[in-house]
Design a protein around this motif. Structure first.
Motif, short mmCIF file in Angstrom:
data_model
loop_
_atom_site.label_atom_id
_atom_site.label_comp_id
_atom_site.label_asym_id
_atom_site.label_seq_id
_atom_site.Cartn_x
_atom_site.Cartn_y
_atom_site.Cartn_z
N ILE A 103 -58.60 -7.60 -15.85
CA ILE A 103 -58.19 -8.01 -15.00
C ILE A 103 -59.17 -9.57 -14.35
O ILE A 103 -59.19 -10.17 -13.61
N ASP A 104 -60.58 -9.78 -15.35
CA ASP A 104 -61.12 -10.12 -14.44
C ASP A 104 -60.37 -11.35 -15.23
O ASP A 104 -61.16 -12.25 -14.71
N GLU A 106 -58.21 -12.18 -15.74
CA GLU A 106 -56.63 -13.40 -14.93
C GLU A 106 -57.18 -13.42 -13.57
O GLU A 106 -57.09 -14.62 -12.80
N LYS A 107 -58.96 -12.88 -12.95
CA LYS A 107 -59.34 -13.56 -11.44
C LYS A 107 -60.20 -15.06 -12.29
O LYS A 107 -60.07 -15.45 -11.50
N ARG A 108 -59.94 -15.12 -12.76
CA ARG A 108 -61.26 -15.65 -13.35
C ARG A 108 -60.27 -17.42 -13.90
O ARG A 108 -60.16 -18.77 -13.02
N ALA A 110 -57.92 -17.74 -11.64
CA ALA A 110 -57.53 -17.56 -10.50
C ALA A 110 -58.07 -19.08 -9.99
O ALA A 110 -57.69 -18.89 -9.05
N ALA A 112 -61.85 -17.62 -9.91
CA ALA A 112 -63.48 -17.06 -9.47
C ALA A 112 -64.28 -17.02 -10.63
O ALA A 112 -63.80 -17.21 -11.64
N GLU A 116 -68.95 -14.03 -9.06
CA GLU A 116 -68.23 -13.36 -7.79
C GLU A 116 -67.22 -11.63 -8.31
O GLU A 116 -67.22 -11.04 -8.15
N ILE A 117 -67.00 -12.07 -9.97
CA ILE A 117 -65.84 -10.87 -10.38
C ILE A 117 -66.73 -9.98 -10.38
O ILE A 117 -66.05 -8.81 -9.62
#
Ligand code: NIG
Ligand code: FE
Length: 434
Positions: A103-104, A106-108, A110, A112, A116-117
């Motif tokens: 999840i981290d 994919e967030k990065r 995108a 992030a 923040e994560i």
């Protein structure tokens, strides 16, 4: 294991000489063309040009004795078209975790940021549940897998940290898992207690109380001298590490933890300067073996490293994986005389790689280290970062026979070919690893 003779290496990198390497001496790999190494009882017995080593009386006696059947047979390994070097010393890894952090990731992608994560419930804290729900055996299996993957890429000595349990019980489980895995692996493992990785959620409103627990309960337990029939005296960890950073532990809290480590007879190392600068001199009194990351430094820090025994360990795979454009200032450090080491930082958040050759490649392309400097940083200087340089990190008579054999004719190919594995095999002090 009987004696082993490696012959005809295109290049044998001995890394012989003073340690740690600093400045221009990082470029001197002590290369022997058409090189040979004799291994006996897990130690290096002779090293040099093949023509010379095969004429050493001890080698001749072994070879002829083996032919006559009067001494143990010598395993001969023809290293034509191979580069032979000391096994890598991966001096900074976090192998005790249960799951990847997708999840981290994919967030990065995108957009992030790492901090923040972490603030949104991801990051180090999101790895706690997996560790707390796992048995020691399950954790040991994960660690073992990491050690095997590292060895497949040429690593023969690994520093391994706890740090994803963050309770008394689960930090101990993590160190026990490292110990179990180490007992089943052919390489050498140096365990580190990283109970101060971040403040666990239970102590969010009272971080100092967690620091107190680390100092008063965890470190004394980790530092206890234990015995086990097979391996004699040991402690659960040799080092105490702390993540001194915004969002983790302040310099003052870190100092308390390092002080407790020293009081209990453990050695120290520090994650520092990854996101923000902390003055390194604040930690001088604890004589850290290594300070790691060092993305944020100033001239005073570099001047301190130039004269300190502390090794500057750089972890550029983390920068790569976080998608950062800035990297630690390797050139300034080396040119100022600091002893620089390279390590993977193997962990689920910032560096899911077991490959030292990949780290060397990133060090060359993004930090402008020369291939020779990168190899010195990953062998003899990594050994200094773990204080095992008297046994590891170079191929010299009397040292442990920890060796990596690469499918290459020139050492520069090791960082050059990236994303593929050219390591053919490792030899460690105990036995051959495939
Ligand atoms: O070295 N900086 C602290 N520890 C690790 C990251 C750990 C994680 O994100 O799980 C590091 O980069
Ligand atoms: Fe780390």
């Amino acid at each position: 294991m009987g004696p082993t003779l490696l012959t005809h290496a295109s290049q044998l990198l001995t890394l012989r000489g003073p340690a740690p390497r600093r400045g221009t001496s990082m470029r001197d790999l002590g290369i022997v063309p058409d090189g040979a190494v004799l291994i006996q009882d897990g130690k290096i017995a002779a090293v040099g040009p093949t023509a010379e080593v095969t004429q050493v009386p001890q080698v001749r006696a072994l070879l002829s004795g083996a032919n006559l059947g009067t001494s143990p047979s010598v395993e001969e390994i023809d290293c034509t078209n191979r580069v032979v070097l000391p096994g890598f010393v991966d001096s900074h890894t976090h192998p005790v975790f249960a799951r990847p952090r997708l999840i981290d990731f994919e967030k990065r992608i995108a957009g992030a940021h790492y901090e923040e994560i972490a603030a949104a419930g991801g990051g180090i804290r999101s790895s706690l549940r997996g560790v707390r729900e796992s048995s020691v055996h399950q954790l040991a299996t994960a660690v073992m897998r990491a050690f095997h993957e590292m060895a497949a890429h040429g690593t023969t000595t690994v520093e391994a940290k706890s740090g994803y349990g963050l309770t008394y019980e689960h930090e101990i489980h993590s160190l026990e898992a490292i110990r179990l895995a180490a007992a089943q692996w052919d390489g050498t493992v140096v365990p580190t207690f990283l109970g101060a990785h971040v403040v666990p959620p239970e102590y969010r409103d009272n971080p100092d109380e967690y620091v107190q627990t680390v100092c008063d309960r965890m470190i004394p337990y980790v530092a206890e001298e234990r015995t086990d029939g097979a391996s004699g005296n040991y402690k659960l960890a040799r080092y105490v590490d702390v993540f001194c950073e915004r969002g983790a532990f302040s310099a003052e809290q870190s100092r308390r933890i390092l002080h407790a480590a020293v009081v209990h007879g453990l050695k120290t190392r520090i994650h520092v300067g990854q996101l923000t600068r902390t003055a390194l001199e604040l930690f001088a009194e604890f004589h850290p073996a290594s300070v790691d990351h060092l993305d944020h430094l100033n001239e005073a820090d570099i001047a301190w490293l130039a004269t300190a025994d502390t090794v500057a360990t750089l972890l550029p795979a983390a920068n790569y994986f976080l998608g950062l454009s800035a990297f630690p200032p390797a050139r300034r450090l080396i040119d100022s005389g600091a002893s620089v080491a390279l390590a993977t930082d193997y962990n689920p958040g910032t560096a899911p790689t077991a490959s030292m050759p990949f780290v060397l490649s990133v060090a060359c392309t993004h930090m402008k280290m020369s291939p020779a400097e990168a190899i010195a940083a990953a062998t003899i200087n990594g050994a200094c970062a773990l204080d095992v340089q008297h046994r590891k990190g170079s191929l010299e008579p009397g040292k442990d026979a920890d060796i990596a054999i690469f499918d290459a004719q020139d050492y520069r190919e090791i960082p050059y070919w990236f994303g593929v594995n050219r390591c053919l095999r490792t030899i460690t002090q105990r036995q051959m690893a495939g």
